[in-house]
Design a protein around this motif. Structure first.
Motif, PDB file in Angstrom:
ATOM      1  N   ARG B  10       0.860  -1.185   0.000  1.00  0.00           N
ATOM      2  CA  ARG B  10       0.000   0.000   0.000  1.00  0.00           C
ATOM      3  C   ARG B  10       0.895   1.234   0.000  1.00  0.00           C
ATOM      4  N   VAL B  11       0.526   2.209  -0.792  1.00  0.00           N
ATOM      5  CA  VAL B  11       1.312   3.442  -0.827  1.00  0.00           C
ATOM      6  C   VAL B  11       0.386   4.629  -1.030  1.00  0.00           C
ATOM      7  N   ILE B  12       0.670   5.663  -0.268  1.00  0.00           N
ATOM      8  CA  ILE B  12      -0.049   6.931  -0.410  1.00  0.00           C
ATOM      9  C   ILE B  12       0.979   7.991  -0.762  1.00  0.00           C
ATOM     10  N   CYS B  13       0.720   8.742  -1.798  1.00  0.00           N
ATOM     11  CA  CYS B  13       1.700   9.737  -2.204  1.00  0.00           C
ATOM     12  C   CYS B  13       1.013  11.017  -2.645  1.00  0.00           C
ATOM     13  N   LYS B  14       1.776  12.044  -2.753  1.00  0.00           N
ATOM     14  CA  LYS B  14       1.243  13.329  -3.205  1.00  0.00           C
ATOM     15  C   LYS B  14       1.249  13.379  -4.725  1.00  0.00           C
ATOM     16  N   SER B  15       0.354  14.141  -5.257  1.00  0.00           N
ATOM     17  CA  SER B  15       0.271  14.311  -6.698  1.00  0.00           C
ATOM     18  C   SER B  15       1.592  14.859  -7.245  1.00  0.00           C
ATOM     19  N   GLY B  16       2.062  14.289  -8.329  1.00  0.00           N
ATOM     20  CA  GLY B  16       3.293  14.744  -8.949  1.00  0.00           C
ATOM     21  C   GLY B  16       4.504  13.901  -8.620  1.00  0.00           C
ATOM     22  N   THR B  17       4.392  13.068  -7.622  1.00  0.00           N
ATOM     23  CA  THR B  17       5.524  12.215  -7.263  1.00  0.00           C
ATOM     24  C   THR B  17       5.499  10.935  -8.075  1.00  0.00           C
ATOM     25  N   SER B  18       6.619  10.220  -8.051  1.00  0.00           N
ATOM     26  CA  SER B  18       6.722   8.939  -8.743  1.00  0.00           C
ATOM     27  C   SER B  18       6.740   7.813  -7.724  1.00  0.00           C
ATOM     28  N   ASP B  88      -4.681   8.136 -11.080  1.00  0.00           N
ATOM     29  CA  ASP B  88      -3.850   6.927 -11.126  1.00  0.00           C
ATOM     30  C   ASP B  88      -4.085   6.049  -9.901  1.00  0.00           C
ATOM     31  N   SER B  89      -4.848   6.535  -8.962  1.00  0.00           N
ATOM     32  CA  SER B  89      -5.151   5.741  -7.770  1.00  0.00           C
ATOM     33  C   SER B  89      -5.891   4.477  -8.197  1.00  0.00           C
ATOM     34  N   SER B  90      -5.321   3.352  -7.827  1.00  0.00           N
ATOM     35  CA  SER B  90      -5.886   2.085  -8.282  1.00  0.00           C
ATOM     36  C   SER B  90      -5.186   0.934  -7.560  1.00  0.00           C
ATOM     37  N   PHE B  91      -5.611  -0.260  -7.885  1.00  0.00           N
ATOM     38  CA  PHE B  91      -5.004  -1.487  -7.366  1.00  0.00           C
ATOM     39  C   PHE B  91      -4.150  -2.047  -8.492  1.00  0.00           C
ATOM     40  N   TYR B  92      -2.845  -2.108  -8.278  1.00  0.00           N
ATOM     41  CA  TYR B  92      -1.934  -2.578  -9.310  1.00  0.00           C
ATOM     42  C   TYR B  92      -1.478  -3.994  -8.947  1.00  0.00           C
ATOM     43  N   ILE B  93      -1.642  -4.899  -9.890  1.00  0.00           N
ATOM     44  CA  ILE B  93      -1.336  -6.300  -9.625  1.00  0.00           C
ATOM     45  C   ILE B  93      -0.414  -6.839 -10.708  1.00  0.00           C
ATOM     46  N   CYS B  94       0.615  -7.549 -10.280  1.00  0.00           N
ATOM     47  CA  CYS B  94       1.464  -8.217 -11.264  1.00  0.00           C
ATOM     48  C   CYS B  94       1.134  -9.703 -11.251  1.00  0.00           C
ATOM     49  N   THR B  95       1.373 -10.337 -12.368  1.00  0.00           N
ATOM     50  CA  THR B  95       1.234 -11.779 -12.432  1.00  0.00           C
ATOM     51  C   THR B  95       2.481 -12.379 -13.043  1.00  0.00           C
ATOM     52  N   THR B 105       0.547 -21.390 -16.543  1.00  0.00           N
ATOM     53  CA  THR B 105      -0.470 -20.751 -15.719  1.00  0.00           C
ATOM     54  C   THR B 105       0.037 -19.396 -15.227  1.00  0.00           C
ATOM     55  N   GLN B 106      -0.906 -18.504 -14.987  1.00  0.00           N
ATOM     56  CA  GLN B 106      -0.564 -17.206 -14.402  1.00  0.00           C
ATOM     57  C   GLN B 106      -0.923 -17.197 -12.935  1.00  0.00           C
ATOM     58  N   TYR B 107      -0.006 -16.683 -12.145  1.00  0.00           N
ATOM     59  CA  TYR B 107      -0.261 -16.538 -10.719  1.00  0.00           C
ATOM     60  C   TYR B 107      -0.145 -15.074 -10.342  1.00  0.00           C
ATOM     61  N   PHE B 108      -1.070 -14.627  -9.523  1.00  0.00           N
ATOM     62  CA  PHE B 108      -1.142 -13.220  -9.165  1.00  0.00           C
ATOM     63  C   PHE B 108      -0.324 -12.889  -7.929  1.00  0.00           C
ATOM     64  N   GLY B 109       0.278 -11.715  -7.961  1.00  0.00           N
ATOM     65  CA  GLY B 109       0.841 -11.163  -6.750  1.00  0.00           C
ATOM     66  C   GLY B 109      -0.274 -10.608  -5.880  1.00  0.00           C
ATOM     67  N   PRO B 110       0.044 -10.219  -4.665  1.00  0.00           N
ATOM     68  CA  PRO B 110      -0.990  -9.742  -3.730  1.00  0.00           C
ATOM     69  C   PRO B 110      -1.506  -8.350  -4.045  1.00  0.00           C
ATOM     70  N   GLY B 111      -0.863  -7.642  -4.940  1.00  0.00           N
ATOM     71  CA  GLY B 111      -1.337  -6.327  -5.347  1.00  0.00           C
ATOM     72  C   GLY B 111      -0.764  -5.186  -4.524  1.00  0.00           C
ATOM     73  N   THR B 112      -0.781  -4.020  -5.125  1.00  0.00           N
ATOM     74  CA  THR B 112      -0.345  -2.784  -4.471  1.00  0.00           C
ATOM     75  C   THR B 112      -1.439  -1.746  -4.642  1.00  0.00           C
ATOM     76  N   ARG B 113      -1.905  -1.252  -3.523  1.00  0.00           N
ATOM     77  CA  ARG B 113      -2.958  -0.241  -3.594  1.00  0.00           C
ATOM     78  C   ARG B 113      -2.320   1.136  -3.548  1.00  0.00           C
ATOM     79  N   LEU B 114      -2.489   1.866  -4.615  1.00  0.00           N
ATOM     80  CA  LEU B 114      -1.915   3.203  -4.729  1.00  0.00           C
ATOM     81  C   LEU B 114      -2.994   4.253  -4.552  1.00  0.00           C
ATOM     82  N   THR B 115      -2.732   5.175  -3.643  1.00  0.00           N
ATOM     83  CA  THR B 115      -3.617   6.317  -3.441  1.00  0.00           C
ATOM     84  C   THR B 115      -2.813   7.583  -3.664  1.00  0.00           C
ATOM     85  N   VAL B 116      -3.258   8.384  -4.606  1.00  0.00           N
ATOM     86  CA  VAL B 116      -2.572   9.638  -4.913  1.00  0.00           C
ATOM     87  C   VAL B 116      -3.438  10.795  -4.427  1.00  0.00           C
TER      88      VAL B 116
END
Lengths: 111, 117
Positions: B10-18, B88-95, B105-116
């Protein structure tokens, strides 16, 4: 037409009943088919994969594939409240290619 | 099945940051990883296919200069959201795609929730 279509639901079944989830796909050459379960706020987890026509059973879950009719289904026997989740159908055209996901069907199992 | 980890969860960041999100395959070497995004109550959207040692393949409508993907090794792919904005706030998931019990087969990571903010 979407490449992979699922009924959005919600589908509600009583505890102990059989839940039936359906999925149709548009690409007749699709090779691999998957069912994922996604709890609210969580990442999807793989439940079943199926590659050939017929039924495949794993515990309370049975996947059914009919390539001629281009559909794949998931049956959940003896449904439990813990089965309440969104179920995603995924289809791959080639085994090594990317998966195309349906929008998911939300299942609620009522105690 | 494959064990896939993502960091941060989980990550919370300010607008404009990377923001950089890491995806690791813990128990096998993955030549291909996929990055998805999921908005609340919406379906998964494939953003890009990450191939080890080569440039990522982006889906139509995904800005490659905004979503930088690096697949530097067979066990690590990173997604950097540059100049993040609230949309861009969303749930980002890699597989991770791999061969298990003879099938791909594809296996999912647990995801990263980004809040901007």
């Amino acid at each position: 037409q979407k490449e992979v279509e699922q009924n959005s639901g919600p589908l509600s079944v009583p505890e102990g009943a059989i839940a039936s989830l359906n999925c149709t796909y548009s690409d007749r050459g699709s090779q691999s088919f998957f069912w994922y379960r996604q709890y609210s706020g969580k990442s999807p987890e793989l439940i079943m994969s199926i590659y050939s026509n017929g039924d495949k059973e794993d515990g309370r879950f049975t996947a059914q594939l009919n390539k001629a009719s281009q559909y794949v289904s998931l049956l959940i026997r003896d449904s439990q409240p813990s089965d309440s989740a969104t179920y995603l159908c995924a289809v791959k055209f080639t085994n090594a290619g990317k998966s195309t996901f349906g929008d998911g069907t939300t299942l609620t199992v009522k105690p | 099945g494959a064990v896939v980890s993502q960091h941060p969860s989980r990550v919370i960041c300010k607008s404009g940051t990377s923001v950089k999100i890491e995806c690791r395959s813990l128990d096998f070497q993955a030549t291909t990883m996929f990055w998805y995004r999921q908005f609340p109550k919406q379906s998964l959207m494939l953003m890009a296919t990450s191939n080890e040692g080569s440039k990522a393949t982006y889906e139509q409508g995904v800005e490659k200069d905004k979503f930088l993907i690096n697949h530097a090794s067979l066990t690590l792919s990173t997604l950097t959201v540059t100049s993040a904005h609230p949309e861009d706030s969303s749930f980002y998931i890699c597989t991770v795609q791999g061969l298990f019990r003879g099938t791909d087969t594809q296996y999912f990571g647990p995801g990263t929730r980004l809040t901007v903010l």
